[in-house]
Design an enzyme around this catalytic site. Structure first.
Site, PDB file in Angstrom:
ATOM      1  N   ASN A   9       0.799  -1.041   0.075  1.00  0.00           N
ATOM      2  CA  ASN A   9      -0.009  -0.082   0.012  1.00  0.00           C
ATOM      3  C   ASN A   9       0.514   1.652  -0.253  1.00  0.00           C
ATOM      4  OD1 ASN A   9      -2.042   1.945   0.765  1.00  0.00           O
ATOM      5  ND2 ASN A   9      -1.853   1.859   2.521  1.00  0.00           N
ATOM      6  N   LYS A  11      -0.281   4.398  -0.298  1.00  0.00           N
ATOM      7  CA  LYS A  11       0.040   5.436   0.891  1.00  0.00           C
ATOM      8  C   LYS A  11       0.020   6.777  -0.735  1.00  0.00           C
ATOM      9  CE  LYS A  11      -0.338   3.230   4.586  1.00  0.00           C
ATOM     10  NZ  LYS A  11      -0.052   3.642   6.208  1.00  0.00           N
ATOM     11  N   HIS A  96      -9.575   1.577   4.283  1.00  0.00           N
ATOM     12  CA  HIS A  96      -7.965   1.397   5.487  1.00  0.00           C
ATOM     13  C   HIS A  96      -8.653   2.185   7.198  1.00  0.00           C
ATOM     14  CE1 HIS A  96      -4.114   3.092   6.691  1.00  0.00           C
ATOM     15  NE2 HIS A  96      -3.953   1.385   6.174  1.00  0.00           N
ATOM     16  N   GLU A  98      -6.533   4.642   7.669  1.00  0.00           N
ATOM     17  CA  GLU A  98      -6.681   6.218   7.599  1.00  0.00           C
ATOM     18  C   GLU A  98      -8.104   7.109   7.107  1.00  0.00           C
ATOM     19  OE1 GLU A  98      -2.744   5.482   5.662  1.00  0.00           O
ATOM     20  OE2 GLU A  98      -1.761   5.022   7.703  1.00  0.00           O
ATOM     21  N   GLU A 168      -5.993  -5.321  10.149  1.00  0.00           N
ATOM     22  CA  GLU A 168      -5.095  -4.134  10.655  1.00  0.00           C
ATOM     23  C   GLU A 168      -5.263  -3.943  12.302  1.00  0.00           C
ATOM     24  OE1 GLU A 168      -2.479  -2.654   6.832  1.00  0.00           O
ATOM     25  OE2 GLU A 168      -4.418  -1.840   7.095  1.00  0.00           O
ATOM     26  N   GLY A 177       0.449   4.912  14.520  1.00  0.00           N
ATOM     27  CA  GLY A 177      -0.373   4.074  15.080  1.00  0.00           C
ATOM     28  C   GLY A 177       0.682   4.004  17.137  1.00  0.00           C
ATOM     29  N   SER A 217       2.807  -2.449   9.896  1.00  0.00           N
ATOM     30  CA  SER A 217       4.420  -2.242  10.978  1.00  0.00           C
ATOM     31  C   SER A 217       4.878  -3.423  10.592  1.00  0.00           C
ATOM     32  CB  SER A 217       4.816  -2.371  12.137  1.00  0.00           C
ATOM     33  OG  SER A 217       4.208  -1.648  12.821  1.00  0.00           O
ATOM     34  N   GLY A 238       2.682  -1.542   4.154  1.00  0.00           N
ATOM     35  CA  GLY A 238       2.767   0.115   4.440  1.00  0.00           C
ATOM     36  C   GLY A 238       3.886   0.605   3.936  1.00  0.00           C
TER      37      GLY A 238
END
Ligand code: PGA
Length: 264
Positions: A9, A11, A96, A98, A168, A177, A217, A238
């Site tokens: 991802n 992002k 997601h 976010e 996640e 996080g 992570s 990510g």
């Protein structure tokens, strides 16, 4: 056997044409000559770069980071599933954390997007997971169960088996996080809970078919403990996916692991 999925991802990164071309060149170099029989790589760039990613190396597929539920019309700033299809996109990341936290995406909105994606033959990779506070209050399974309910309620067996779930835990995501990490047991317990949930809501056969990824992570060091040791079917990566060599390394490690498992 299902392919083990390593999903990158990207992002809101790769800020220029140059950066994007550099990333793709690195990815091609890293993947050159590599052959995978158990593993598939999936890369999710920002929308504006999708067309550049249309020709990925073998063993890679393309994902988007979001989609609208309608195919066209009055939806300013949104991207239609048909637009994604026209750039050879096969997968779409939905829900997601976010987007849930910064843009207020609700379970209902995410479900509408799951329906829109399935209707237009995009495979949804739907993110779920609890916050640190929810975990501390021992609400993990209640949150996961609510989110699964909203994704799968009313879907047919055929539709359900296409959906990929990415577990996640929000608190374990590297950039947003808490800096804390789950143990293999933490992840495995959620996987067991999800398998039971699928068995109760569908049947054992479907529970085996629905892929569950882990995200938060992930890097090449933590990969084994976050994925196959916890019986996950892949990973959603990510930050580390911004390094194509790392992404390919994780694919190679997974390939090796599943080859060895096959040989036993
Ligand atoms: P991370 O991100 O690997 O940087 O923790 C995962 C994700 O947000 O999907």
């Amino acid at each position: 056997m299902k392919d083990f999925l390593v999903v990158g991802n990207l992002k809101m990164n790769l800020l220029s044409e140059n950066e994007c071309e550099h990333y793709l060149a690195e990815l091609r170099k890293a993947a050159y000559g590599k052959h995978f029989t158990h593993v598939k790589g999936i890369v999710a760039p920002p929308f504006v770069h999708l067309y550049r990613f249309a020709h990925l190396p073998t063993h890679f597929a393309l994902a988007a980071q979001d989609v609208h539920w309608e195919k066209s019309g009055a939806a300013t700033g949104s991207i239609s599933p048909l637009m994604l299809k026209s750039f050879s996109t096969e997968y779409v990341i939905l829900g997601h954390s976010e987007r849930r936290s910064a843009l207020g995406e609700t379970d209902e909105i995410i479900r509408a997007k799951v329906d829109g994606a399935l209707k237009h033959n995009l495979i949804p990779i739907v993110c779920i997971g609890e916050t640190r506070e929810e975990r501390d209050q021992e609400m993990t399974t209640a949150v996961v169960s609510r989110q699964l309910e909203s994704i799968f309620n009313g879907l047919s067996t055929l539709q359900s088996e296409k959906v990929i779930v990415a577990y996640e835990p929000r608190w374990a995501i590297s950039t947003s996080g808490t800096g804390q990490l789950p143990t293999t047991t933490d992840i495995f317990q959620v996987k067991v809970f999800m398998r039971k949930w699928f068995t109760e809501h569908f049947d054992a056969k479907l529970a085996e078919k629905i892929r569950v990824l882990y995200g938060g992570s992930v890097n090449s060091i933590l990969l084994p403990s976050f994925s196959w040791e916890a019986e996950m079917d892949g990973v959603l990566v990510g930050k580390e996916s911004l390094f194509p060599r790392e992404l390919v390394k994780m694919m190679e490690m997974s390939e090796q692991h599943f080859k060895n498992t096959d040989a036993v």
